[in-house]
Design a protein around this motif. Structure first.
Motif, PDB file in Angstrom:
ATOM      1  N   ARG A   1      64.657  18.175   9.871  1.00 26.28           N
ATOM      2  CA  ARG A   1      63.846  18.412   8.552  1.00 26.28           C
ATOM      3  C   ARG A   1      63.139  17.591   7.886  1.00 26.28           C
ATOM      4  O   ARG A   1      62.093  17.671   7.283  1.00 26.28           O
ATOM      5  N   GLY A   2      63.666  16.545   7.891  1.00 24.18           N
ATOM      6  CA  GLY A   2      63.323  15.277   7.003  1.00 24.18           C
ATOM      7  C   GLY A   2      61.908  14.830   7.964  1.00 24.18           C
ATOM      8  O   GLY A   2      60.884  14.605   7.278  1.00 24.18           O
ATOM      9  N   LEU A   3      61.850  14.737   9.271  1.00 28.49           N
ATOM     10  CA  LEU A   3      60.683  14.510   9.931  1.00 28.49           C
ATOM     11  C   LEU A   3      59.615  15.489   9.856  1.00 28.49           C
ATOM     12  O   LEU A   3      58.109  15.140   9.816  1.00 28.49           O
ATOM     13  N   LEU A   4      60.226  16.727   9.705  1.00 27.82           N
ATOM     14  CA  LEU A   4      58.984  17.928   9.421  1.00 27.82           C
ATOM     15  C   LEU A   4      58.168  17.843   8.459  1.00 27.82           C
ATOM     16  O   LEU A   4      57.197  18.353   8.211  1.00 27.82           O
ATOM     17  N   ARG A   5      58.828  17.353   7.346  1.00 32.81           N
ATOM     18  CA  ARG A   5      58.253  17.171   6.002  1.00 32.81           C
ATOM     19  C   ARG A   5      57.335  16.162   5.779  1.00 32.81           C
ATOM     20  O   ARG A   5      56.666  16.122   5.019  1.00 32.81           O
ATOM     21  N   ARG A   6      57.388  15.083   6.612  1.00 30.19           N
ATOM     22  CA  ARG A   6      56.558  14.263   6.534  1.00 30.19           C
ATOM     23  C   ARG A   6      55.061  14.310   6.910  1.00 30.19           C
ATOM     24  O   ARG A   6      54.656  15.221   7.813  1.00 30.19           O
TER      25      ARG A   6
ATOM     26  N   ASP B   1      52.807  12.297   8.212  1.00 29.04           N
ATOM     27  CA  ASP B   1      52.438  11.697   9.459  1.00 29.04           C
ATOM     28  C   ASP B   1      53.286  12.106  10.732  1.00 29.04           C
ATOM     29  O   ASP B   1      53.498  11.233  11.660  1.00 29.04           O
ATOM     30  N   THR B   2      53.730  13.176  10.903  1.00 30.93           N
ATOM     31  CA  THR B   2      54.563  14.132  11.834  1.00 30.93           C
ATOM     32  C   THR B   2      53.802  13.757  13.314  1.00 30.93           C
ATOM     33  O   THR B   2      54.286  13.376  14.314  1.00 30.93           O
ATOM     34  N   ALA B   3      52.369  14.322  13.125  1.00 31.38           N
ATOM     35  CA  ALA B   3      51.596  14.182  14.304  1.00 31.38           C
ATOM     36  C   ALA B   3      51.604  12.656  15.076  1.00 31.38           C
ATOM     37  O   ALA B   3      51.686  12.309  16.274  1.00 31.38           O
ATOM     38  N   GLU B   4      51.483  11.725  14.242  1.00 36.57           N
ATOM     39  CA  GLU B   4      51.187  10.216  14.576  1.00 36.57           C
ATOM     40  C   GLU B   4      52.872   9.833  15.043  1.00 36.57           C
ATOM     41  O   GLU B   4      52.676   9.192  16.089  1.00 36.57           O
TER      42      GLU B   4
END
Length: 92
Positions: A38-43, A45-48
């Motif tokens: 969930r934390g990663l999805l909110r960032r 720069d997820t694509a990077e």
């Protein structure tokens, strides 16, 4: 109650406790993983991050294949190359 029945009950109880402990560990680990996702999805720069993770996994895959899938050269081939190198060095 006999001694053997007491031991069996003790082993059964230990097995139940081990399974319960493993289940709790799995649930807590899964909960942590979901929270991290969930934390990663909110960032922003997820694509990077995904691209970096993909390239890192590809690099690791290459290393593993190089380590375990590479066939070493044949023993006689190595000896033949050494003999040719010696002949070339001696000028024969």
């Amino acid at each position: 109650m006999t001694r053997e029945a007491g031991r069996r009950d003790g082993l059964d109880q230990q097995a139940v406790l081990l399974v319960a402990g493993l289940a709790d560990l799995a649930v807590s680990t899964l909960g942590s993983a979901v929270g991290s996702m969930r934390g990663l999805l909110r960032r922003s720069d997820t694509a990077e991050l995904a691209a970096e993770a993909e390239s890192e996994l590809l690099a690791r895959g290459r290393l593993v294949l190089d380590r375990y899938a590479a066939v070493p050269p044949a023993h006689l081939e190595i000896l033949a190359r050494h003999a040719l190198d010696r002949k070339a060095a001696d000028g024969v």
